[in-house]
Design a protein around this motif. Structure first.
Motif, mmCIF file in Angstrom:
data_model
loop_
_atom_site.group_PDB
_atom_site.id
_atom_site.type_symbol
_atom_site.label_atom_id
_atom_site.label_comp_id
_atom_site.label_asym_id
_atom_site.label_seq_id
_atom_site.Cartn_x
_atom_site.Cartn_y
_atom_site.Cartn_z
ATOM 1 N N LEU C 42 0.830 -1.199 0.000
ATOM 2 C CA LEU C 42 0.000 0.000 0.000
ATOM 3 C C LEU C 42 0.873 1.261 0.000
ATOM 4 C CD1 LEU C 42 -2.904 0.866 0.054
ATOM 5 C CD2 LEU C 42 -2.970 0.460 2.502
ATOM 6 N N GLU C 43 1.934 1.224 0.796
ATOM 7 C CA GLU C 43 2.849 2.356 0.843
ATOM 8 C C GLU C 43 3.436 2.619 -0.545
ATOM 9 O OE1 GLU C 43 3.623 4.525 3.203
ATOM 10 O OE2 GLU C 43 5.185 5.524 2.006
ATOM 11 N N ALA C 44 3.837 1.529 -1.210
ATOM 12 C CA ALA C 44 4.429 1.683 -2.549
ATOM 13 C C ALA C 44 3.410 2.313 -3.500
ATOM 14 C CB ALA C 44 4.881 0.322 -3.065
ATOM 15 N N ALA C 45 2.151 1.884 -3.365
ATOM 16 C CA ALA C 45 1.099 2.424 -4.233
ATOM 17 C C ALA C 45 0.848 3.899 -3.925
ATOM 18 C CB ALA C 45 -0.184 1.613 -4.052
ATOM 19 N N VAL C 46 0.848 4.225 -2.628
ATOM 20 C CA VAL C 46 0.589 5.621 -2.240
ATOM 21 C C VAL C 46 1.742 6.519 -2.733
ATOM 22 C CG1 VAL C 46 0.298 7.191 -0.290
ATOM 23 C CG2 VAL C 46 -0.866 4.988 -0.288
ATOM 24 N N VAL C 47 2.953 6.000 -2.684
ATOM 25 C CA VAL C 47 4.097 6.769 -3.186
ATOM 26 C C VAL C 47 3.921 7.042 -4.684
ATOM 27 C CG1 VAL C 47 6.587 6.673 -3.649
ATOM 28 C CG2 VAL C 47 5.705 6.032 -1.393
ATOM 29 N N LYS C 49 1.109 7.214 -6.233
ATOM 30 C CA LYS C 49 0.009 8.180 -6.351
ATOM 31 C C LYS C 49 0.500 9.592 -6.022
ATOM 32 C CE LYS C 49 -4.600 9.139 -4.491
ATOM 33 N NZ LYS C 49 -5.357 9.402 -5.717
ATOM 34 N N GLU C 50 1.384 9.681 -5.051
ATOM 35 C CA GLU C 50 1.898 11.001 -4.666
ATOM 36 C C GLU C 50 2.716 11.624 -5.798
ATOM 37 O OE1 GLU C 50 2.105 10.665 0.213
ATOM 38 O OE2 GLU C 50 3.826 10.045 -0.987
ATOM 39 N N SER C 54 -2.867 11.663 -10.758
ATOM 40 C CA SER C 54 -3.981 11.096 -11.524
ATOM 41 C C SER C 54 -4.183 9.612 -11.214
ATOM 42 C CB SER C 54 -3.738 11.296 -13.020
ATOM 43 O OG SER C 54 -2.677 10.455 -13.430
ATOM 44 N N VAL C 55 -3.243 9.024 -10.473
ATOM 45 C CA VAL C 55 -3.410 7.606 -10.110
ATOM 46 C C VAL C 55 -4.665 7.437 -9.263
ATOM 47 C CG1 VAL C 55 -2.461 5.755 -8.674
ATOM 48 C CG2 VAL C 55 -0.972 6.990 -10.250
ATOM 49 N N ASP C 56 -5.444 6.433 -9.635
ATOM 50 C CA ASP C 56 -6.666 6.136 -8.898
ATOM 51 C C ASP C 56 -6.397 4.856 -8.110
ATOM 52 O OD1 ASP C 56 -9.436 6.651 -8.377
ATOM 53 O OD2 ASP C 56 -9.851 4.834 -9.532
ATOM 54 N N ALA C 76 -6.981 5.474 4.921
ATOM 55 C CA ALA C 76 -6.349 6.636 5.548
ATOM 56 C C ALA C 76 -4.879 6.769 5.158
ATOM 57 C CB ALA C 76 -6.487 6.547 7.068
ATOM 58 N N MET C 77 -4.268 5.654 4.773
ATOM 59 C CA MET C 77 -2.862 5.732 4.331
ATOM 60 C C MET C 77 -2.740 6.495 3.026
ATOM 61 S SD MET C 77 -1.220 2.025 5.271
ATOM 62 C CE MET C 77 0.384 2.346 4.520
ATOM 63 N N GLY C 78 -3.850 6.612 2.288
ATOM 64 C CA GLY C 78 -3.774 7.427 1.072
ATOM 65 C C GLY C 78 -4.522 6.860 -0.122
ATOM 66 N N ALA C 79 -5.331 5.821 0.079
ATOM 67 C CA ALA C 79 -6.099 5.270 -1.047
ATOM 68 C C ALA C 79 -7.328 6.148 -1.287
ATOM 69 C CB ALA C 79 -6.515 3.835 -0.748
ATOM 70 N N ASP C 80 -7.902 6.000 -2.488
ATOM 71 C CA ASP C 80 -9.103 6.768 -2.783
ATOM 72 C C ASP C 80 -10.339 6.129 -2.161
ATOM 73 O OD1 ASP C 80 -8.159 8.960 -4.518
ATOM 74 O OD2 ASP C 80 -7.377 7.280 -5.688
#
Lengths: 413, 508, 260, 67
Positions: C42-47, C49-50, C54-56, C76-80
Motif C-alpha cells: 500500500l505504501e508503494a502504491a501511495v508513493v 500516487k503522490e 492522476s493515479v486512482d 487513511a494511508m492514502g487510497a481513494d
C-alpha cells in the motif's frame, strides 16, 4: 520541598477473611463508593484497555464494601486487586482528594489500599496469580543487597566521582543494572557542571513491589537508608529513578524522620545547577519531541515541570506537549509496582496506545524521565513496530552538553 | 399467570457456557465481586438489600453482533437483562431489579467515523463524552453533552435516560445532540432510528418520529449500540458570571429577565437558593469563598464567538444589576464553573444535627417545572425534606435547591428545579429506606400537582417516583400507550423489568 | 492509471497469546490490523500516487464487520476508496480461496493497470495469493518487488532474488508482490482513520460476485484440527568475567551459535 | 448552617472538632495539601481549556482586577 504525608493509621490493622471488616475500613470503602461518579474510572489507563469497571478505584472500594455487607468473601477479591498500575491517577482525580482533600484533611489513597489488600491476602495464606514473577524479581534484588557495594558503583566506572556524600546520588539496583545510561550520563553532566557528589552505595531493596508483599521488610530497608543518610551526613539526595523518588517523598516520611535531608529528582537537580551556574548546553539539538510524564512524578507527586524545563534548556529542542493534566490519563504500561509482571498483555496494550498517541503528534522520539518507562517503551516499540524511539531526558541533555552517547533516536542520534 | 409474575428463566451453567461461546470466556463474568459491583448505579441505594439486586452474570459485549447474541438467548430463555453503560444515572436505570444478565457495554467505545463535512460523528455507545472530546480537540470540534457526570457517563446511558446537559440552553440536550442510533431489540432485531430512516439527517418529515421512542426508555425497550451525534465548533470563549442577591424575589426576577431577553449565546442560567448557599459554605469555600452577606446567587453562562459573547455579557450584567445583583468576580466564575462536574460528590458534606461531619450520599430530586411553578415548588420541597429531617435526625440533610434553564436552545419556559438531599446511606435499614421512598413520592406528587413533570434529567423510573409519574403525571393515556408498546416490542418482559411500572403491561 | 492493492485483515500477531488456564491460543478480541507486508504494498502504491496525482487507488479486503476499521486504516494511508468483500467464513488461511474471491472482486471494479499485494501474509505466510491472483487474472506476476517505476503503460520492477537485484520490465496490467524491504509504511494517525467517511468504503457480498461461501471453488482446502504453542527454548548463559574478557567471550559464544 | 472554618498556611480547613466522631482525619502535612491544591488548579485549568479556547474576563467597567 517538605515531605508529603498522607497516612491512615487504621491501614496498619490487617484485613482477614477470618474476621469482619473493621468499621473504619467500611467508611473508607464507602467514601469512594458514595461518589458513584466514578471519575476514577475513565482516567485509569488499565480500565482504558479492559473496560471492566471492577478494575478501578471505584471497583476496588466497592468490592470491599460489598464484602462488608455480606456479599462475597474478602479472599475472592484478590484477582481484582492485580489490575492496578499504582499510578495514582485515580486517587488524585477523586473529588475526595482533588476537591476536598485539603479541606477535610483526608484523601483517597487507592495505591496504599491496593498494596495493603495484596499483602494482607498473602499474610492470610492466600496466593496471587503470577506472583512468582514478582517474587523472582524481588529475590534478585535481595540477592543484590549482599553484593551491593560493587553493583551500585559499577555503572560509574571511568567516571570521576570526586565529592563527598553531602550530595549523594541515589541509584537503585534497577537503574544500576538495567538503566545504567541514566546515572552514567547524569554523573558526567554533573561533572561538566562542576558539581561535586558522592555515590550512596547501600540502597537496599527499593522496589515498590515489596510494599505489596511485605511492608515490614520494606520498612527495614528504608529505615536503614534513613539511618545511613544521617550517619553519612547526606544533605541532598539526588534520585535517578522516579519510583524511588515517589517512595522517598510519599512513603519514607510516614515512618521516618527525614528532616535535614533534601530529596531532589535528577532533572530538577541538574536544572537547578545549570541555572545557578548560568550554563546552557552548548550543542543544539534541533527537533520536536513528545514527552511522557511518568506517573511517579506526575500523579504521585505532582511535579511535572523540571523534565520539561530541562528539555527547554537544550537549544533547538522543543516539546510538542500534552499538558500534565491530560497525562493523568496515560501510563507507559509498566506501572509503579508489579503490574507488568502480572498482566504483560494489558501492559503491552497500554504502552502501545501511549506510543501511538506520541506517533500521532508527528514526532519520532518520545522523551521519558523514568528508566522503567524507557524499558517498557523499548519493548513495546520493538514488538509493535511503532516508529517512535524512547529516549531519557538525561540522554538528550548529555548529548547537548557534548557528552558522547549513541542513541537510536533518529532526531537526537 | 401473566408475563410479569411468572418465573423468569434461571442463569444456569448452561446459559453461562452459551454466553461464553458467544462472547469469549473473558467477557462473561461470574465472580461475586464483578456482579456485586454492578448492583447499583449512582443514586443512594438500598445497601442493606445488596444481594437482592446483584445480577447473576455480567457480560461485556464488544459489538452489535455480541449484543444480538445475548438478547436472543435471554429472550429465548426469558432471562431479565439490564443494560449498563457509565452507571452514573441518578434514576437507578442500571439497577438490575430482577437480577439476570447485566449487559455492560463499556467495551463498545469505538469512534467509527468523524464526518467534519456534515458535522457529525458515528460512535459506539460505550464511549465517554470527555474521552470523545479529547479525540475531537485537534479538529476544533466538541460534542457538547456537558452533564455532571461528564468525565464518566457514557452515551448509551445518556440515550437510555434522555439526558439533559448543563449547557443545553445553547447546544441542546441529548434528544437534540443524538441524531440517530442503532438499537438492538429484545428479539435480536437491529434497527436504526433517526430522522426518517436515515443516519445523518436531523430533521425529516418521513414516517413516525421513532427516535424519541427509543430514547429515555431506561433500557426497557432495547440496547442502543451505535449513534450518530452532532459536532459543534469548539467555542472561542466562555463566560460564567455569578451574582449575589439579598432575597429570593430579586434573584427570581433576574432569572426571568436574563432567560427571556433572547440571547443566542446563553448556555445556562441558574439560581442557587439560600439553603444551597449555606450548604456550599460548609466546605466548598475550600476554593471558592462566598462573602457572608450573600443569600442567593444567580449565574449565567455564555459560550460562542468572542464578537457575540462580549456584548452579550455586558447586557447580562445590566440585567443582573437592574435587579440588585452584585457581581462576585472572576475567581468565583472561573473556579466554580470549572469545578461544576466535581464539587458536589464528597460524601463528607453530610452533617449530623450537632454539626459533626458524617458520610452522606448526594441525591437530587429533579423536576421539570415551568417558570411560575418555581416559587411554590421551592417552598414545598424544603418543607417536605425538613419534615423528614426532623423525624430522622442524622439520616437526611437538606442540601438546598438549584434552579436551572432547561429548554433546549432557549432560556425561557422550562426550568429544572432540584432539591438535593444528603442521605446517610450506610445507615439505611428497611424503615429509613421506606421513609426515603415516601419523601421522594411526596416531592414527585408536589410536582405533578403543579402540572410539572417528575423528572427533567435523571429519569422517573425509581421506586417512589415511577408510580407517581406513570399513574398520575401520565394518566391521560400516555402510560396506556407505553404499556402497549412495551408489550409489543418486549413480549417476554426481559428488558430491564421492574422499571417504569411496566410490569403492569403484562397484566391480562 | 488505476491501482488496486489487495490488503489482508489479520489479527495483530504480537498480541496472540497462549491461555494456560484454558489451554488454547487466544484469538478472540485481539486487535486487528492490515497485514504488515500488505502495508508495504500500500505504501508503494501511495508513493506512486503522490508522484502522479492522476493515479486512482483502490484497496480490496476480505473480512467481516471488524475488517471495516482495518480497511479504513488502509484508506487513511492514502487510497481513494476501499472495498470490503464480506467473507462469510472464519478460517483465513487458504490463499487459493482468497485469490479466487479477490479475482472476482477485481472483475467487478473498473479494470486496473496494476494489482499490488504483500509478498506473504502475516498470519498465513504462504506467499501464494499474489501468484494465484495473477494466474486467475491472466496477467504477469512479479515478486519479490523492492523497486517500482511506471512508464507509459509498462512497469519496471526491481526484484530482490536473494543474491542479486534484477530489473524486469513488463507491460501492464500485471500483479506485483512487494517485499517488506521496499519501504517503511506510513502510520496514519488515529484521527485520520476516524475521518475516513463511510462512503469511501463499500461492501461487496459474495453473492454479488456470483459466489457463495459453500461454493465448490471456495470449499475448504483443509480443516484446522488443532494448534499448539510453539516451544521456545531459552538458554541463560551467564558470563562472569571482567568486562573486556566478558565481551570477548560473548562474541566468541555468539559466533559459535551462528548469531554473528 | 454556615460553618466556622480555620485558615492555616493559606489553606481553608474544616474545624477539626467536626471530624471527631463519625469520620476522622488522617495525618496530612503542608506538602500534601500543596500537592492537592496544585493538582486541583491543573485540573480546573484543563477544564476551562476543554470547553472553550478562552475564558472571557468580565467587562473592565464591571470589575477592577486586584493589585
Amino acid at each position: 520541598m517538605p515531605y508529603q504525608l498522607s497516612k491512615k493509621d487504621f491501614y496498619a490493622e490487617p484485613l482477614s477473611k477470618a474476621k469482619p471488616i473493621d468499621e473504619e475500613f467500611v467508611k473508607e470503602a464507602y467514601l469512594v463508593f458514595a461518589c458513584r461518579h466514578k471519575f476514577c474510572r475513565d482516567i485509569c489507563p488499565n480500565f482504558d484497555i479492559t473496560r471492566n469497571e471492577a478494575h478501578s478505584s471505584y471497583g476496588f472500594h466497592t468490592s470491599i464494601l460489598a464484602v462488608s455487607r455480606g456479599v462475597g468473601q474478602l479472599d475472592e477479591l484478590i484477582d481484582n486487586f492485580t489490575y492496578c498500575l499504582e499510578c495514582g491517577a485515580c486517587e488524585l482525580r477523586c473529588p475526595n482528594t482533588c476537591m476536598g482533600g485539603d479541606f477535610y484533611r483526608r484523601s483517597t489513597t487507592t495505591v496504599d489500599l491496593v498494596r495493603k489488600i495484596r499483602r494482607d491476602h498473602m499474610a492470610d495464606g492466600g496466593e496471587i496469580k503470577n506472583w512468582s514473577a514478582v517474587k523472582e524479581y524481588l529475590d534478585e534484588h535481595r540477592g543484590f543487597v549482599a553484593t551491593q557495594g560493587d553493583l551500585v558503583t559499577k555503572w560509574a566506572e571511568g567516571i570521576k566521582v570526586a565529592g563527598d556524600l553531602k550530595t549523594a546520588l541515589f541509584v537503585d539496583f534497577f537503574t544500576a543494572t538495567q538503566g545504567t545510561e541514566v546515572p552514567r550520563l547524569a554523573a558526567q553532566v554533573l561533572n561538566k557542571l562542576g558539581v561535586k557528589y558522592g555515590i550512596y552505595t547501600t540502597p537496599g531493596v527499593t522496589a515498590p513491589e515489596l510494599l505489596s508483599e511485605n511492608d515490614d521488610e520494606w520498612k527495614k530497608y528504608a529505615g536503614e537508608n534513613v539511618a545511613n543518610f544521617k550517619k553519612l551526613g547526606v544533605q541532598t539526595l539526588v534520585v535517578m529513578n522516579p519510583h524511588d523518588y515517589a517512595l522517598l517523598i510519599r512513603e519514607y516520611p510516614k515512618w521516618f524522620d527525614m528532616d535535614g535531608i533534601e530529596t531532589v529528582f535528577i532533572t530538577d537537580f541538574i536544572l537547578k545547577k545549570m541555572k545557578e551556574k548560568g550554563v546552557t548546553p552548548p550543542k543544539a539539538i534541533e527537533g520536536k519531541f513528545a514527552y511522557h510524564d511518568p506517573c511517579t512524578l506526575n500523579t504521585l507527586v505532582v511535579e511535572a515541570e523540571s523534565p520539561r524545563d530541562l528539555v527547554g534548556m537544550v537549544p533547538g529542542a522543543e516539546i510538542v506537549d500534552v499538558p500534565p493534566g491530560n497525562q493523568w490519563r496515560y501510563c507507559c504500561g509498566n506501572g509503579n509496582g508489579p503490574y507488568r509482571k502480572l498482566h504483560e498483555d494489558i501492559a503491552y496494550r497500554i504502552g502501545q496506545k501511549r506510543l501511538r498517541a506520541a506517533a500521532d503528534l508527528g514526532v519520532d522520539t518520545i522523551l521519558v524521565a523514568c528508566p522503567h518507562c524507557k524499558d517498557q517503551f523499548t519493548d513495546v516499540k520493538q514488538k509493535a513496530g511503532l516508529p517512535v524511539e524512547p529516549v531519557h531526558v538525561i540522554e538528550l541533555v548529555a548529548k547537548a552538553m557534548g557528552i558522547e552517547w549513541e542513541t537510536t533516536s533518529p532526531t537526537i542520534g | 399467570m401473566t408475563a410479569a409474575t411468572s418465573t423468569y428463566g434461571a442463569v444456569t451453567d448452561e446459559v453461562v457456557a452459551e454466553l461464553k461461546r458467544l462472547l469469549g470466556d473473558e467477557n462473561v463474568l461470574t465472580d461475586m465481586h464483578e456482579r456485586a459491583m454492578r448492583a447499583f448505579s449512582c443514586a443512594p441505594a438500598p445497601l442493606h438489600r445488596w444481594k437482592d439486586q446483584t445480577p447473576d452474570v455480567v457480560v461485556l459485549p464488544g459489538s452489535t453482533e455480541d449484543v444480538v447474541g445475548v438478547l436472543k438467548l435471554a429472550n429465548e430463555r426469558r432471562i431479565p437483562v439490564t443494560p449498563r453503560a457509565g452507571a452514573s444515572g441518578l434514576a437507578d436505570g442500571a439497577m438490575p431489579l430482577r437480577k439476570g444478565i447485566c449487559v455492560d457495554i463499556k467495551r463498545m467505545n469505538e469512534i467509527f467515523e468523524i464526518d467534519e463535512d456534515n458535522m457529525c460523528a458515528t460512535v459506539g455507545t460505550g464511549i465517554n463524552m470527555l474521552k470523545l472530546n479529547e479525540v475531537l480537540e485537534p479538529l476544533g470540534k466538541i460534542y457538547p453533552d456537558d452533564l455532571a457526570g461528564y468525565a464518566n457517563a457514557m452515551l448509551g446511558g445518556r440515550i437510555g435516560c434522555g439526558g439533559w446537559t448543563l449547557i443545553g440552553g445553547k447546544f441542546g440536550h441529548i434528544p437534540d445532540t443524538v441524531i440517530s442510533m442503532e438499537c438492538v431489540l429484545p428479539d435480536g432485531q437491529v434497527i436504526w432510528v433517526g430522522g426518517g430512516g436515515t443516519k445523518k439527517i436531523r430533521k425529516s418529515s418521513s414516517g413516525y418520529r421513532l427516535k424519541d421512542l427509543f430514547m429515555q426508555h431506561q433500557g426497557t425497550l432495547c440496547i442502543a449500540t451505535k449513534a450518530v451525534i452532532e459536532l459543534y465548533p469548539k467555542s472561542e470563549v466562555e463566560f460564567a458570571g455569578y451574582f449575589a442577591f439579598d432575597n429570593w424575589d430579586d434573584a427570581y426576577a433576574a432569572l426571568y429577565d436574563v432567560t427571556t431577553r433572547g440571547f443566542g449565546n446563553l448556555s445556562s442560567a441558574m439560581i442557587f437558593d439560600d439553603k444551597k448557599i449555606d450548604f456550599l459554605r460548609r466546605d466548598d469555600e475550600a476554593f471558592i469563598p462566598l462573602p457572608k452577606e450573600v443569600k442567593f446567587v444567580d449565574l449565567f453562562t455564555m459560550y460562542g464567538l468572542k464578537c457575540e459573547v462580549e456584548p452579550a455579557v455586558r447586557e447580562g450584567f445590566r440585567i443582573m444589576k437592574k435587579h440588585g445583583g452584585r457581581y462576585l468576580g472572576p475567581e468565583q466564575g472561573e473556579g466554580d464553573w470549572a469545578s461544576r462536574h466535581d464539587r458536589y460528590h464528597l460524601s463528607y458534606h453530610g452533617r449530623t444535627p450537632d454539626g459533626q461531619a458524617t458520610l452522606m450520599s448526594w441525591h437530587c430530586e429533579d423536576t421539570a417545572a415551568y417558570h411560575t411553578a418555581l416559587p411554590i415548588l421551592r417552598e414545598q420541597y424544603h418543607e417536605i425534606v425538613g419534615r423528614y429531617m426532623t423525624e430522622y435526625p442524622g439520616v437526611f440533610d437538606d442540601w438546598g435547591i438549584f434552579i436551572y434553564t432547561s429548554n433546549p436552545f432557549k432560556g425561557w419556559g422550562d426550568y429544572l428545579i432540584e432539591i438535593d438531599v444528603g442521605i446517610a446511606e450506610l445507615q439505611y435499614n428497611d424503615e429509613t429506606w421506606d421513609a426515603w421512598i415516601r419523601m421522594k413520592r411526596e416531592i414527585a406528587e408536589a410536582a405533578v400537582a403543579q402540572e410539572c413533570s417528575v423528572s427533567i434529567c435523571h429519569g422517573s423510573c425509581r421506586e417512589g417516583d415511577d408510580d407517581v409519574a406513570m399513574h398520575k403525571e401520565m394518566k391521560n393515556g400516555t402510560f396506556d400507550i407505553m404499556k402497549k408498546i412495551k408489550r409489543m416490542i418486549d413480549p417476554n418482559n426481559i428488558m430491564n423489568p421492574g422499571k417504569y411500572c411496566l410490569d403492569e403491561a403484562y397484566d391480562d | 492509471m488505476r491501482i488496486i492493492v489487495c490488503a489482508k485483515h489479520v489479527v495483530d500477531s504480537t498480541e496472540i497469546r497462549w491461555d494456560d488456564e484454558h489451554d488454547e491460543v487466544v484469538l478472540r478480541n485481539l486487535p486487528t490490523k492490515i497485514s504488515d507486508y500488505d502495508r508495504n504494498a500500500l505504501e508503494a502504491a501511495v508513493v506512486l500516487k503522490e508522484s502522479e496525482p492522476s493515479v486512482d487507488l483502490d484497496v480490496v479486503m476480505i473480512g467481516g464487520e471488524a475488517a471495516l476499521k482495518t480497511l479504513k486504516e488502509a484508506v487513511a494511508m492514502g487510497a481513494d476508496r476501499g472495498h470490503l468483500v464480506e467473507g462469510g467464513w472464519d478460517d483465513p488461511f487458504d490463499p487459493l480461496r482468497s485469490a479466487r474471491v479477490l479475482a472476482k472482486a477485481i472483475d467487478q471494479l473498473e479494470e486496473p493497470d496494476l494489482v499490488m499485494c504483500g509478498l506473504v501474509s502475516e498470519d498465513g505466510y504462504n506467499g501464494v495469493t499474489g501468484a494465484a491472483l495473477a494466474q486467475l487474472l491472466d496477467v504477469p506476476y512479479l515478486a519479490p518487488v523492492v523497486g517500482l517505476k511506471v512508464d507509459e503503460g509498462s512497469l519496471e520492477a526491481v526484484l530482490d532474488v536473494g543474491s542479486a537485484l534484477r530489473t524486469v520490465k513488463v507491460a501492464m496490467p500485471c500483479v506485483v508482490a512487494v517485499d517488506s524491504a521496499m519501504n517503511v509504511p506510513r502510520l496514519p494517525t488515529v484521527l485520520q482513520v476516524m475521518k475516513v467517511k463511510g462512503d469511501r468504503v463499500a461492501k461487496m457480498s459474495l453473492d454479488s460476485l456470483s459466489l457463495s461461501a459453500d461454493a465448490a471453488e471456495l470449499a475448504h482446502a483443509g480443516e484446522l484440527v488443532g494448534s499448539e504453542s510453539g516451544a521456545v527454548e531459552r538458554r541463560r548463559v551467564l558470563i562472569e568475567e571482567a568486562p573486556d574478557e566478558a565481551a570477548a567471550r560473548l562474541v566468541e559464544y555468539l559466533r559459535q551459535e551462528g548469531v554473528l | 448552617m454556615a460553618e466556622e472554618i480555620i485558615y492555616k498556611y493559606g489553606h481553608i480547613e474544616i474545624l477539626p472538632t467536626r471530624m471527631q466522631e463519625y469520620i476522622k482525619q488522617q495525618e496530612m502535612n503542608e506538602a500534601e495539601r500543596e500537592r492537592i491544591v496544585k493538582a486541583r488548579n491543573i485540573h480546573l485549568d484543563w477544564y476551562h481549556r476543554h470547553f472553550a479556547y478562552e475564558v472571557l474576563k468580565p467587562p473592565a467597567e464591571e470589575w477592577e482586577p486586584k493589585a
